[in-house]
Design a protein around this motif. Structure first.
Motif, mmCIF file in Angstrom:
data_model
loop_
_atom_site.group_PDB
_atom_site.id
_atom_site.type_symbol
_atom_site.label_atom_id
_atom_site.label_comp_id
_atom_site.label_asym_id
_atom_site.label_seq_id
_atom_site.Cartn_x
_atom_site.Cartn_y
_atom_site.Cartn_z
ATOM 1 N N ASP A 1 45.562 31.246 32.090
ATOM 2 C CA ASP A 1 44.362 31.557 32.158
ATOM 3 C C ASP A 1 43.646 32.165 33.012
ATOM 4 N N VAL A 2 43.331 33.789 33.295
ATOM 5 C CA VAL A 2 42.855 33.643 34.486
ATOM 6 C C VAL A 2 42.095 34.358 34.146
ATOM 7 N N THR A 3 40.601 34.200 35.138
ATOM 8 C CA THR A 3 39.625 35.770 35.589
ATOM 9 C C THR A 3 39.351 36.056 36.699
ATOM 10 N N VAL A 4 39.485 37.555 36.775
ATOM 11 C CA VAL A 4 39.839 37.791 38.164
ATOM 12 C C VAL A 4 39.092 39.222 38.277
ATOM 13 N N GLY A 5 38.256 39.195 39.831
ATOM 14 C CA GLY A 5 37.883 40.589 39.722
ATOM 15 C C GLY A 5 38.794 42.036 39.721
ATOM 16 N N ILE A 6 38.423 42.945 39.792
ATOM 17 C CA ILE A 6 39.987 44.707 40.019
ATOM 18 C C ILE A 6 39.017 44.723 41.581
ATOM 19 N N ASN A 7 39.481 45.584 42.123
ATOM 20 C CA ASN A 7 39.682 46.851 42.734
ATOM 21 C C ASN A 7 38.546 48.212 42.108
ATOM 22 N N MET A 8 37.614 48.356 42.042
ATOM 23 C CA MET A 8 36.678 49.101 41.325
ATOM 24 C C MET A 8 36.338 50.663 41.970
ATOM 25 N N SER A 9 37.421 50.905 42.789
ATOM 26 C CA SER A 9 37.039 52.532 43.926
ATOM 27 C C SER A 9 37.860 53.282 43.061
ATOM 28 N N ASN A 10 38.458 53.547 41.693
ATOM 29 C CA ASN A 10 38.799 54.573 40.320
ATOM 30 C C ASN A 10 37.611 54.413 39.745
ATOM 31 N N SER A 11 36.958 55.960 40.169
ATOM 32 C CA SER A 11 35.993 55.771 39.306
ATOM 33 C C SER A 11 35.126 56.210 37.570
ATOM 34 N N ALA A 12 36.313 55.661 36.843
ATOM 35 C CA ALA A 12 36.828 56.390 36.172
ATOM 36 C C ALA A 12 36.710 54.483 35.519
ATOM 37 N N LEU A 13 36.519 54.035 35.906
ATOM 38 C CA LEU A 13 36.310 52.587 35.871
ATOM 39 C C LEU A 13 34.701 51.756 35.814
ATOM 40 N N HIS A 14 34.880 51.379 34.786
ATOM 41 C CA HIS A 14 33.364 50.465 34.153
ATOM 42 C C HIS A 14 33.088 50.628 33.289
ATOM 43 N N PHE B 1 44.922 35.342 50.054
ATOM 44 C CA PHE B 1 44.739 34.347 50.175
ATOM 45 C C PHE B 1 43.578 35.222 51.218
ATOM 46 N N SER B 2 41.984 34.046 50.870
ATOM 47 C CA SER B 2 40.950 34.529 51.214
ATOM 48 C C SER B 2 40.786 36.246 50.466
ATOM 49 N N SER B 3 40.971 36.037 49.466
ATOM 50 C CA SER B 3 40.983 37.206 48.497
ATOM 51 C C SER B 3 39.518 37.493 48.448
ATOM 52 N N PRO B 4 38.738 39.172 48.402
ATOM 53 C CA PRO B 4 36.924 39.335 48.154
ATOM 54 C C PRO B 4 37.062 39.005 46.450
ATOM 55 N N TYR B 5 37.646 39.384 46.125
ATOM 56 C CA TYR B 5 37.224 39.450 44.614
ATOM 57 C C TYR B 5 37.880 38.028 44.158
ATOM 58 N N TYR B 6 36.856 37.676 43.052
ATOM 59 C CA TYR B 6 37.049 36.733 41.896
ATOM 60 C C TYR B 6 37.546 36.047 41.207
ATOM 61 N N GLU B 7 38.338 34.414 41.447
ATOM 62 C CA GLU B 7 39.321 34.368 40.354
ATOM 63 C C GLU B 7 38.842 32.995 40.311
ATOM 64 N N SER B 8 38.503 33.073 38.599
ATOM 65 C CA SER B 8 38.505 31.648 38.494
ATOM 66 C C SER B 8 39.587 31.288 36.825
ATOM 67 N N PHE B 9 39.948 29.714 36.729
ATOM 68 C CA PHE B 9 40.960 29.087 36.079
ATOM 69 C C PHE B 9 40.449 29.232 34.632
ATOM 70 N N ASN B 10 40.564 29.304 33.755
ATOM 71 C CA ASN B 10 39.503 29.365 32.594
ATOM 72 C C ASN B 10 39.810 28.019 31.533
ATOM 73 N N ASN B 11 41.285 26.900 31.756
ATOM 74 C CA ASN B 11 41.789 26.425 30.827
ATOM 75 C C ASN B 11 42.423 25.394 31.557
ATOM 76 N N GLY B 12 41.512 25.023 32.222
ATOM 77 C CA GLY B 12 41.665 23.740 33.621
ATOM 78 C C GLY B 12 43.525 23.624 34.285
ATOM 79 N N ASN B 13 44.117 24.472 33.760
ATOM 80 C CA ASN B 13 45.050 24.472 34.546
ATOM 81 C C ASN B 13 44.557 25.561 35.813
ATOM 82 N N ASN B 14 44.623 24.891 37.160
ATOM 83 C CA ASN B 14 44.552 25.172 38.902
ATOM 84 C C ASN B 14 45.786 26.016 39.284
#
Length: 340
Positions: free
Chosen positions: A88-101, A44-57
């Motif tokens: 089918d969801v697009t979600v932002g993740i925590n990018m603190s791991n320096s190996a993530l790009h 709840f109140s997550s700072p990360y992006y979240e979007s449902f892609n197939n109409g199922n919210n």
């Protein structure tokens, strides 16, 4: 986990899930155990992006969290779809791991997702699941690419180099300087080669070590780090690019010493003798005593090993000489191959 969950027992709902449970336990053992951080991405109140892609919210029936600081350094994404319809969801993740790009992939280790992997883009992942299902995506090992410039003394004429195969190793930056990864590749006529590693990680320092079958093992002057999967290192620009300045100058470039035929870390009589013998016997072909790479063992090879033996050329590494200071390099103004 209860007996009827794991083993099949007639009359019990959702019984006999041994295969699914075994997979989860194996994933936990291989990728999660020992992790020290996690982030609930769809809270709840997550700072990360979240979007449902197939109409199922499915805001209230979707659970996605990220496991971080794992022993392998690879992040893990776990998702559960509690709904009776596909997720089918697009979600932002925590990018603190320096190996993530962008471009880093995560593979589904359970096999429930319709996609075997998902690719990080803009700090987001697209996750798909059937109704009432789950999956565990693990960050894939990303190949690290080293662009290396190095010249081999015997193969370089002051203008260009006869292309040669070398082994490049990455070693830890602290004692005992353990080998982390190794690969073979080709240095082109400019001494440039591309070498790919899969066991090393970004932002961790490694010594770069260059070897071939008849050259002196040569280490980088200091430990180097990959950033975003890439690193460039040039041994040829100065003597100080090698540990203890252990290279020879030809023209304006610095080269790795040739002549260590028996690979004992020294150029001496034990290297001189086989080259002298093969030169006398007019040996030709791809042989270790051919320091110039022209497929003839002759006076040109003899001169290189003779000069380097006279100058007491030897390997300098953190293991062999941990207190090495700057040593006086040797300069060869011009090197010309003799006639065959």
């Amino acid at each position: 986990v209860y007996y009827p969950d794991y083993y099949y027992v007639a009359g019990y709902p959702n019984t006999g899930m041994k295969n699914q449970i075994d997979k989860l336990m194996q994933v936990h053992k291989d990728y999660i155990f020992g992790a020290t951080a996690r982030d609930y991405l769809t809270r709840f109140s997550s700072p990360y992006y979240e979007s449902f892609n197939n109409g199922n919210n499915l805001w209230t029936t979707t659970l996605v969290y990220q496991i971080m600081q794992t022993p392998s350094g690879r992040d893990v994404i776990t998702a559960i779809n509690y709904a009776d319809v596909p997720l089918d969801v697009t979600v932002g993740i925590n990018m603190s791991n320096s190996a993530l790009h962008d471009g880093v992939t995560f593979s589904d280790k359970i096999g429930n997702s319709p996609d075997s992997y998902t690719t990080l883009s803009g700090g987001k992942l697209r996750l798909k699941l059937p109704a009432r299902s789950y999956a565990v995506w693990v960050q894939d090992k990303q190949p690290l690419v080293l662009t290396l410039t190095a010249l081999i003394q015997g193969h370089y004429n002051g203008i260009s180099m006869l292309s040669d195969s070398v082994t490049v190793e990455l070693h830890n930056s602290t004692s005992p300087y353990a080998l982390v990864d190794s690969t073979k590749g080709l240095l082109d006529t400019n001494g440039i080669g591309t070498f790919t590693f899969t066991n090393a990680v970004n932002n961790m320092p490694f010594y770069i070590v260059v070897k071939s079958w008849n050259t002196i093992e040569t280490w980088s002057a200091s430990a180097q780090s990959f950033s975003s999967g890439a690193l460039s290192y040039d041994f040829t620009s100065g003597a100080t690019q090698a540990y203890a300045s252990n290279m020879v100058q030809i023209g304006s470039k610095w080269c790795i010493y040739s002549g260590d035929v028996n690979q004992d870390g020294f150029i001496n009589l034990s290297d001189y003798n086989p080259i002298n013998n093969d030169s006398y016997n007019q040996v030709n072909g791809v042989v270790v005593t051919d320091l110039t790479g022209d497929q003839y063992t002759n006076l040109a090879d003899y001169n290189i090993v003779n000069n380097n033996s006279y100058n007491l050329v030897a390997a300098h590494t953190p293991l062999l000489n941990p207190a090495a200071s700057m040593t006086k390099p040797i300069m060869v103004k011009r090197q010309i191959k003799s006639d065959k």
